[in-house]
Write a protein that holds these residues in place. Structure first.
Motif, PDB file in Angstrom:
ATOM      1  N   LEU A  70       0.811  -1.394  -0.183  1.00  0.00           N
ATOM      2  CA  LEU A  70      -0.041   0.104   0.119  1.00  0.00           C
ATOM      3  C   LEU A  70       0.848   1.241   0.205  1.00  0.00           C
ATOM      4  O   LEU A  70       0.485   2.377  -0.633  1.00  0.00           O
ATOM      5  N   THR A  71       1.972   1.234   0.814  1.00  0.00           N
ATOM      6  CA  THR A  71       2.770   2.434   0.917  1.00  0.00           C
ATOM      7  C   THR A  71       3.655   2.691  -0.641  1.00  0.00           C
ATOM      8  O   THR A  71       3.314   3.736  -1.149  1.00  0.00           O
ATOM      9  N   SER A  72       4.013   1.632  -1.177  1.00  0.00           N
ATOM     10  CA  SER A  72       4.761   1.641  -2.549  1.00  0.00           C
ATOM     11  C   SER A  72       3.835   2.022  -3.619  1.00  0.00           C
ATOM     12  O   SER A  72       4.117   2.860  -4.526  1.00  0.00           O
ATOM     13  N   ALA A  73       2.510   1.464  -3.475  1.00  0.00           N
ATOM     14  CA  ALA A  73       1.606   1.808  -4.471  1.00  0.00           C
ATOM     15  C   ALA A  73       1.246   3.300  -4.460  1.00  0.00           C
ATOM     16  O   ALA A  73       0.463   3.798  -5.456  1.00  0.00           O
ATOM     17  N   SER A  74       1.390   4.014  -3.182  1.00  0.00           N
ATOM     18  CA  SER A  74       1.088   5.266  -3.028  1.00  0.00           C
ATOM     19  C   SER A  74       2.075   6.321  -3.702  1.00  0.00           C
ATOM     20  O   SER A  74       1.874   7.549  -3.531  1.00  0.00           O
ATOM     21  N   THR A  75       2.939   5.934  -4.166  1.00  0.00           N
ATOM     22  CA  THR A  75       4.176   6.681  -4.605  1.00  0.00           C
ATOM     23  C   THR A  75       3.948   7.778  -5.564  1.00  0.00           C
ATOM     24  O   THR A  75       4.017   8.815  -5.602  1.00  0.00           O
ATOM     25  N   ALA A  76       3.316   7.194  -6.400  1.00  0.00           N
ATOM     26  CA  ALA A  76       2.755   7.966  -7.701  1.00  0.00           C
ATOM     27  C   ALA A  76       2.048   9.081  -7.300  1.00  0.00           C
ATOM     28  O   ALA A  76       2.294  10.318  -7.768  1.00  0.00           O
ATOM     29  N   ALA A  77       0.918   8.928  -6.462  1.00  0.00           N
ATOM     30  CA  ALA A  77       0.002   9.932  -6.067  1.00  0.00           C
ATOM     31  C   ALA A  77       0.653  10.978  -5.197  1.00  0.00           C
ATOM     32  O   ALA A  77       0.576  12.136  -5.411  1.00  0.00           O
ATOM     33  N   PHE A  78       1.898  10.503  -4.519  1.00  0.00           N
ATOM     34  CA  PHE A  78       2.664  11.588  -3.564  1.00  0.00           C
ATOM     35  C   PHE A  78       3.472  12.445  -4.516  1.00  0.00           C
ATOM     36  O   PHE A  78       3.618  13.473  -4.435  1.00  0.00           O
ATOM     37  N   ALA A  79       4.202  11.588  -5.407  1.00  0.00           N
ATOM     38  CA  ALA A  79       4.887  12.434  -6.396  1.00  0.00           C
ATOM     39  C   ALA A  79       4.343  13.404  -7.019  1.00  0.00           C
ATOM     40  O   ALA A  79       4.796  14.492  -7.469  1.00  0.00           O
ATOM     41  N   ALA A  80       3.123  12.923  -7.954  1.00  0.00           N
ATOM     42  CA  ALA A  80       2.560  13.943  -8.806  1.00  0.00           C
ATOM     43  C   ALA A  80       2.020  15.405  -7.913  1.00  0.00           C
ATOM     44  O   ALA A  80       1.915  16.290  -8.646  1.00  0.00           O
ATOM     45  N   GLY A  81       1.840  15.065  -6.661  1.00  0.00           N
ATOM     46  CA  GLY A  81       1.181  16.302  -5.723  1.00  0.00           C
ATOM     47  C   GLY A  81       2.275  17.016  -5.084  1.00  0.00           C
ATOM     48  O   GLY A  81       2.047  18.078  -4.609  1.00  0.00           O
ATOM     49  N   GLY A  82       3.392  16.478  -5.283  1.00  0.00           N
ATOM     50  CA  GLY A  82       4.763  17.276  -4.497  1.00  0.00           C
ATOM     51  C   GLY A  82       4.780  16.881  -3.239  1.00  0.00           C
ATOM     52  O   GLY A  82       5.301  18.029  -2.624  1.00  0.00           O
ATOM     53  N   PHE A  83       4.216  16.055  -2.652  1.00  0.00           N
ATOM     54  CA  PHE A  83       3.895  16.028  -1.194  1.00  0.00           C
ATOM     55  C   PHE A  83       5.126  15.168  -0.623  1.00  0.00           C
ATOM     56  O   PHE A  83       5.044  15.020   0.821  1.00  0.00           O
ATOM     57  N   LEU A  84       6.026  14.782  -1.266  1.00  0.00           N
ATOM     58  CA  LEU A  84       7.264  14.047  -0.772  1.00  0.00           C
ATOM     59  C   LEU A  84       8.662  14.886  -0.859  1.00  0.00           C
ATOM     60  O   LEU A  84       8.664  15.687  -1.749  1.00  0.00           O
TER      61      LEU A  84
END
Length: 360
Positions: free
Chosen positions: A61-75
């Motif tokens: 679940l954590t790894s699959a969330s990476t793209a959404a975090f990256a797209a929003g600039g949240f990391l």
């Protein structure tokens, strides 16, 4: 009385991201008991993202969330090192072995190369380069905004008071009025079992635990290059924050009833004592301290899915301390289950999180 396809109890990170996924396809109501969403666990997060946090059953679940975090600039880059003494060799080896069959990158290092002032007995380390800061407020606000733009309604000060299922729909009484819905989603965090009881569903023994965080300044000042540092035995972690500050936790897990919790002075003292056993820095000032609630199911995995005995009642609970870092993928998974259509996040098996796994 307004009617909705789906009513979500809780507008923290879990409820908000789920509403953002659902709202383009269904009418959605978010019922938030507080005046401001994210007041409890979401607003008190330690705000870091780690693929190893929570273990191998959480990692997809954590790894699959990476793209959404990256797209929003949240990391933002941080990195993490898990450290131990010589007697912790077996624990270090077990940690490495746990993720050997995953795509998580881990590397054995000497911790003194990354932690200035480290005391001599800390000789073992595992480097996790992908660990990152999370902009929790940005993520939560973006999810609420997405949900509202798609038509979702947020009712604050709307604590659930009663829920009755009649003729295939829920009749909901709240502090902000009455509503009806076809499906009721339990995203109430520490209050998940009490919400289930109001709806007539059996409890899943979702237990809240208090965790303490201290914000402090040190002498010398914590360098900006310092990574997230965690004890391999899960008894402390600390990480740098803006302005030379440091966030420190004793990784405490004290079982409590759901409430607006506050830190205990003993836990603050334990945190500082453990920190001073790791580095030779002096604690110059404790600026702030707070506590939040982490809620776990008995097997410490989150619970997503329709209740086995109560029609129209959906669980989205038990996220522990990893609800924020898994939120995008978990919301997508739950939305597919609720809508009965769509594509599951890559690598995620929803069967392992089903509430009926507790039935015997």
């Amino acid at each position: 009385m307004s009617h909705y396809d789906i009513a979500i109890v809780g507008a923290g990170i879990v409820g908000a991201t789920l509403a953002a996924e659902l709202a383009p396809h269904a009418s959605v109501l978010m019922l938030e008991s507080e005046d401001q969403p994210g007041y409890h666990s979401t607003g008190r997060s330690a705000a870091f993202w780690s693929e190893t946090y929570g273990g191998p059953a959480i990692q997809p679940l954590t790894s699959a969330s990476t793209a959404a975090f990256a797209a929003g600039g949240f990391l933002q880059p941080l990195g993490s090192i898990s450290i131990g003494r010589a007697e912790d060799e077996a624990a270090i080896d077990a940690f490495m072995a746990t993720f050997a069959d995953t795509d998580v990158v881990l590397e054995r290092v000497h911790p003194a190369t990354l932690i200035p002032g480290l005391r001599d007995d800390w000789v073992l380390g595992v480097w996790e380069p992908s660990c990152a800061y999370i902009d929790v407020g940005g993520l939560h606000g973006a999810a609420l905004g997405t949900a509202k733009r798609a038509g979702a309604v947020l009712a604050t000060g709307a604590g659930l008071q009663a829920a009755e299922r009649r003729d295939g729909r829920w009749r909901l009484s709240t502090a902000a009025g009455a509503f009806t819905a076809d499906v009721l989603v339990n995203a109430a965090g520490a209050w998940a079992d009490p919400v289930a009881a109001l709806a007539g569903a059996g409890p899943l023994r979702i237990q809240p635990y208090r965790r303490t965080v201290v914000q402090m300044r040190t002498d010398p000042v914590a360098p900006e290059t310092l990574p997230h540092v965690a004890g391999i035995n899960h008894d402390f972690y600390f990480k740098p924050e803006a302005g030379g500050r440091l966030w420190l936790s004793p990784s405490d897990e004290t079982p409590v009833d759901p409430h607006d919790c506050a830190p205990e002075e003993l836990d603050v003292a334990i945190a500082i004592d453990r920190f001073e056993q790791v580095v030779d820095w002096r604690v110059a000032a404790v600026e702030r301290r707070w506590a939040g609630l982490r809620s776990f199911a008995p097997d410490r995995l989150p619970v997503y899915g329709f209740d086995a005995d109560m029609p129209g009642f959906f669980w989205a609970a038990g996220q522990g301390g990893f609800g924020i870092q898994t939120a995008p993928a978990a919301a997508r998974m739950a939305a597919v289950m609720l809508l009965g259509r769509g594509e599951m996040p890559a690598g995620v098996d929803p069967m392992r999180y089903r509430p009926d796994r507790f039935l015997t």
